[in-house]
Design a protein around this motif. Structure first.
Motif, PDB file in Angstrom:
ATOM      1  N   TYR A 288      65.578 -37.260 -42.223  1.00 57.04           N
ATOM      2  CA  TYR A 288      67.012 -37.464 -42.442  1.00 57.04           C
ATOM      3  C   TYR A 288      67.313 -37.479 -43.944  1.00 57.04           C
ATOM      4  O   TYR A 288      68.316 -36.919 -44.395  1.00 57.04           O
TER       5      TYR A 288
ATOM      6  N   LEU B 152      83.158 -28.716 -47.425  1.00 61.49           N
ATOM      7  CA  LEU B 152      83.247 -29.865 -46.525  1.00 61.49           C
ATOM      8  C   LEU B 152      82.367 -30.988 -47.061  1.00 61.49           C
ATOM      9  O   LEU B 152      81.173 -30.789 -47.258  1.00 61.49           O
TER      10      LEU B 152
ATOM     11  N   ASN C 164      82.597 -37.812 -31.029  1.00 63.98           N
ATOM     12  CA  ASN C 164      83.642 -37.204 -30.191  1.00 63.98           C
ATOM     13  C   ASN C 164      83.178 -35.908 -29.538  1.00 63.98           C
ATOM     14  O   ASN C 164      83.503 -35.622 -28.391  1.00 63.98           O
ATOM     15  N   VAL C 165      82.420 -35.137 -30.294  1.00 60.85           N
ATOM     16  CA  VAL C 165      81.905 -33.882 -29.759  1.00 60.85           C
ATOM     17  C   VAL C 165      80.973 -34.169 -28.577  1.00 60.85           C
ATOM     18  O   VAL C 165      81.047 -33.520 -27.531  1.00 60.85           O
TER      19      VAL C 165
ATOM     20  N   ASN D 193      81.436 -39.755 -36.803  1.00 62.90           N
ATOM     21  CA  ASN D 193      82.606 -39.861 -35.930  1.00 62.90           C
ATOM     22  C   ASN D 193      82.875 -38.564 -35.201  1.00 62.90           C
ATOM     23  O   ASN D 193      83.198 -38.554 -34.014  1.00 62.90           O
ATOM     24  N   THR D 194      82.754 -37.476 -35.930  1.00 63.89           N
ATOM     25  CA  THR D 194      82.997 -36.174 -35.319  1.00 63.89           C
ATOM     26  C   THR D 194      81.954 -35.908 -34.244  1.00 63.89           C
ATOM     27  O   THR D 194      82.290 -35.483 -33.139  1.00 63.89           O
TER      28      THR D 194
ATOM     29  N   PRO E 254      76.675 -39.006 -48.087  1.00 65.82           N
ATOM     30  CA  PRO E 254      76.041 -39.323 -46.809  1.00 65.82           C
ATOM     31  C   PRO E 254      74.923 -40.346 -46.991  1.00 65.82           C
ATOM     32  O   PRO E 254      74.217 -40.330 -47.995  1.00 65.82           O
TER      33      PRO E 254
ATOM     34  N   VAL F 199      75.070 -34.669 -38.160  1.00 61.30           N
ATOM     35  CA  VAL F 199      75.669 -35.954 -38.567  1.00 61.30           C
ATOM     36  C   VAL F 199      75.852 -35.988 -40.078  1.00 61.30           C
ATOM     37  O   VAL F 199      76.894 -36.407 -40.593  1.00 61.30           O
ATOM     38  N   VAL F 200      74.845 -35.503 -40.799  1.00 58.79           N
ATOM     39  CA  VAL F 200      74.962 -35.482 -42.265  1.00 58.79           C
ATOM     40  C   VAL F 200      76.120 -34.569 -42.674  1.00 58.79           C
ATOM     41  O   VAL F 200      76.879 -34.874 -43.582  1.00 58.79           O
ATOM     42  N   TYR F 201      76.252 -33.452 -41.958  1.00 57.15           N
ATOM     43  CA  TYR F 201      77.205 -32.408 -42.363  1.00 57.15           C
ATOM     44  C   TYR F 201      78.652 -32.770 -41.992  1.00 57.15           C
ATOM     45  O   TYR F 201      79.547 -32.729 -42.843  1.00 57.15           O
ATOM     46  N   VAL F 202      78.895 -33.107 -40.728  1.00 59.45           N
ATOM     47  CA  VAL F 202      80.295 -33.319 -40.334  1.00 59.45           C
ATOM     48  C   VAL F 202      80.621 -34.781 -40.038  1.00 59.45           C
ATOM     49  O   VAL F 202      81.758 -35.108 -39.726  1.00 59.45           O
TER      50      VAL F 202
ATOM     51  N   GLN G 247      72.224 -31.932 -48.402  1.00 67.07           N
ATOM     52  CA  GLN G 247      73.686 -31.912 -48.373  1.00 67.07           C
ATOM     53  C   GLN G 247      74.257 -32.272 -49.745  1.00 67.07           C
ATOM     54  O   GLN G 247      75.230 -31.676 -50.203  1.00 67.07           O
TER      55      GLN G 247
ATOM     56  N   PRO H 150      85.116 -39.895 -42.608  1.00 68.19           N
ATOM     57  CA  PRO H 150      85.187 -40.004 -41.146  1.00 68.19           C
ATOM     58  C   PRO H 150      85.917 -38.862 -40.439  1.00 68.19           C
ATOM     59  O   PRO H 150      85.713 -38.641 -39.261  1.00 68.19           O
TER      60      PRO H 150
ATOM     61  N   LEU I   8      86.984 -34.533 -40.960  1.00 68.88           N
ATOM     62  CA  LEU I   8      86.573 -33.429 -41.815  1.00 68.88           C
ATOM     63  C   LEU I   8      87.428 -33.454 -43.075  1.00 68.88           C
ATOM     64  O   LEU I   8      88.650 -33.482 -43.019  1.00 68.88           O
TER      65      LEU I   8
ATOM     66  N   ASN J  16      81.499 -35.429 -46.913  1.00 70.52           N
ATOM     67  CA  ASN J  16      81.501 -36.500 -45.914  1.00 70.52           C
ATOM     68  C   ASN J  16      82.659 -37.511 -45.972  1.00 70.52           C
ATOM     69  O   ASN J  16      82.902 -38.139 -47.005  1.00 70.52           O
TER      70      ASN J  16
ATOM     71  N   VAL K 216      88.151 -31.931 -33.397  1.00 72.35           N
ATOM     72  CA  VAL K 216      87.971 -32.997 -32.413  1.00 72.35           C
ATOM     73  C   VAL K 216      89.254 -33.180 -31.607  1.00 72.35           C
ATOM     74  O   VAL K 216      89.238 -33.239 -30.379  1.00 72.35           O
TER      75      VAL K 216
END
Lengths: 293, 303
Positions: A192, A150, B85-86, B81-82, A178, B75-78, A199, A154, A156, A152, A99
């Motif tokens: 979802y 990776l 911004n993306v 917030n990321t 998540p 959204v679940v993965y990263v 995940q 805010p 990475l 969850n 980001v």
């Protein structure tokens, strides 16, 4: 493998009379393999005394894995003395920040700009290598293999699994399982939830049967509703993880800075009195604890 | 061959509206409590934005081990917030025609736009501009030349002549445009920015990147930064070419750019361009990092 918990506090160091038992230093975990390879996860303030100890036997060779670059996971690095000494070999690993478009070296160099710190990154004299890790990319450190996943938060955040001589260890870094962002009545809720479950399963499969896990547990179940989305787990989320992944032992860590020793003990007693705990052994992470595997 | 104002307006009208979704994302994300599902909904209702977000998240830039197949999955993965911004980043690089028959080299166009974006952002950072605002500097750099794309797309034959004139007479493109078309790319670029309802200072920065106008002192820092960044990029290109060909006239041209910077820009910059260029020694690395965003300008569905 010996795992030494060097810092177990979340957010900010909190020295003082209320934190004598469990410690006030922020996140740092030292892992020493049977062959003596040195792996350090995170550079919170707990890395400073570790560095002082390592200085007794030069040259120092170690690999530092950064879960993410929030302050409490990197604030000790400028005080890690082995970085300053020529002849020491230090490999640093972590995620590229997509980001802000910054790699690990840039972030750490900015942490040491003159307005924050009297010595610049470019003045560190050890042989330092910076390595941007990709998810799932396994790194070999002597007899150990370290693999990032990776999970969850805010920013990475990598959880790291360390395996050596048939033993395994996992540290979550900062982790909040998540959440479903929809209400049950929303059309997208079920889909979802499927993704959330998928995940979570990836994490569960990744750490299935791991001997020791140190997991983020900053909040209690009563505190959590007002802290949703802040990126931290609870005792409940840790217990669920332990049950799903058949963990040998789990250490609750990333203690909230407001938590006193007494409160940590009383919360632990409360959690341990629950009737539905899995066979995993649960402990409160305590600074200075040595876990032998 | 000059075009009239009506033709100019017609061209601007043909450009798609800057996505409503971008405005909604910017509005939503001003609040730290923005509901994740609202944000997902906005992205999902814009198919192009969705494709771009997925393309970026699946790019080598993120290095994920699973393929992300939906906005919800991302959204679940990263994390939200990321993705927030993306979405802001990718939304700003879309909406432009991808090809043209005028012979405007789009690779060079994007390379220059990107360089100006990165330089403007670095300058802003150096000047202590806040993190949130730095993105505007990057976007300002990326978009400053969009007028060229419009000309090349809508009046390719005329624009080919403009490109030829600039090349053969070795004059700036905006001067050739003005002479042959009556308008230059900064004017039409600003009109598009206006149509897209971009913030006023962003519009001004596009409009004034070749001509600050008489009341220099009234220009906002963003305009000064884009002017400076654009000239810095040209300066770097000239000195690079000069070192490869040992052509002294290129160095003289570079020095002229430095010398002719408007006073307000000089003052804002605080250094001569030669110093700025030394300071930007790792520009290529920075551009490399930002490339993943530009790749998105070709953001057609891949499957």
């Amino acid at each position: 493998m010996i795992i030494n918990l060097r810092g177990v506090r979340g957010s900010i160091p909190v020295p003082g009379k209320d934190t004598v038992k469990y410690g006030g230093n922020t996140t740092c975990i030292e892992i020493t393999t049977d062959e003596g390879d040195k792996i350090i996860i995170d550079g919170g303030s707990g890395i400073r005394p570790l560095g002082n100890e390592l200085m007794k036997q030069l040259p120092v060779s170690c690999s530092i894995f950064i879960t993410h670059t929030h302050w409490d996971h990197i604030q000790g690095l400028p005080f890690f003395l082995p970085l300053f000494v020529p002849g020491n070999n230090i490999d640093i690993y972590g995620s590229f920040d997509p980001v802000y478009m910054k790699d690990l070296k840039t972030i750490l160099a900015q942490q040491m700009e003159y307005c924050y710190f009297p010595v610049r990154e470019s003045e560190l004299n050890a042989n330092i290598s910076y390595n941007n890790l990709k998810e799932g990319e396994a790194i070999t450190v002597g007899s150990a293999i370290v693999t990032p996943l990776l999970i969850n938060h805010p920013v990475l955040n990598f959880g790291y699994k360390v395996e050596s001589n048939g033993k395994s260890f996992f540290f979550t870094g900062d982790y909040e399982p998540p959440l479903n962002i929809y209400e049950p009545e929303d059309e997208a809720y079920a889909e979802y939830q499927r993704l959330v479950d998928q995940q979570k399963k990836i994490l569960t499969d990744f750490i299935q049967g791991v001997d020791v896990v140190v997991a983020d547990c900053q909040y209690t179940r009563d505190e959590y509703p007002s802290k949703k989305g802040w990126g931290h787990g609870t005792h409940d989320s840790c217990i669920e993880m332990a049950r799903d992944a058949n963990l040998g032992a789990l250490y609750f860590t990333h203690h909230d800075p407001t938590r006193t020793d007494q409160e940590l003990d009383s919360i632990y007693d409360d959690v341990m009195s629950r009737s539905d705990l899995p066979p995993t052994k649960f402990f409160i992470a305590m600074e200075g604890t040595e876990i032998k595997l | 061959m000059p075009i009239n104002r009506d033709q100019l307006i017609e061209m601007v009208d043909k450009i798609p509206t800057f996505q409503e979704s971008v405005h909604r994302i910017l509005a939503l994300t001003t609040s730290p409590d923005c509901a994740a599902k609202d944000l997902v909904q906005v992205i999902e209702h814009d198919p192009i934005l969705t494709i771009k977000v997925l393309k970026l998240v699946n790019s080598a830039y993120f290095g994920l081990s699973q393929e992300v197949t939906s906005v919800n999955h991302s959204v679940v993965y990263v994390g939200i917030n990321t993705i927030k911004n993306v979405a802001i980043s990718v939304a700003t690089t879309g909406a432009l025609p991808k090809n043209n028959k005028a012979g405007l080299n789009m690779n060079r166009f994007w390379a220059h736009s990107l360089a100006v974006g990165v330089i403007a952002k670095l300058l802003a950072e150096n000047k202590g501009v806040g993190k949130n605002e730095q993105a505007n500097y990057f976007v300002g750099g990326l978009l400053h030349d969009i007028g060229k794309v419009l000309f090349a797309h809508f009046i390719p034959a005329e624009y080919q002549a403009v490109l030829h004139k600039a090349e053969s007479e070795n004059i700036s493109l905006h001067l050739a445009e003005k002479e042959l078309l009556g308008f230059d790319h900064s004017e039409i670029g600003a009109m598009v920015a206006q149509k897209w309802q971009l913030p006023a200072d962003l519009i001004d920065s596009i409009k004034s990147h070749h001509r600050l106008g008489k009341q220099d002192s009234q220009h906002c820092p963003l305009s000064l930064a884009i002017y400076a960044a654009n000239q810095t990029a040209h300066y770097i290109e000239l000195t690079k070419e000069a070192s490869e060909s040992e052509a002294e006239n290129l160095l003289a041209q570079a020095a002229k750019i430095d010398h002719e910077l408007p006073e307000a820009v000089k003052e804002w910059l605080g250094w001569p361009l030669s110093e700025v260029c030394k300071w930007l020694s790792n520009l290529d690395d920075e551009i490399e990092k930002a490339l993943a965003f530009i790749d998105l300008s070709e953001g057609e569905p891949t499957s």
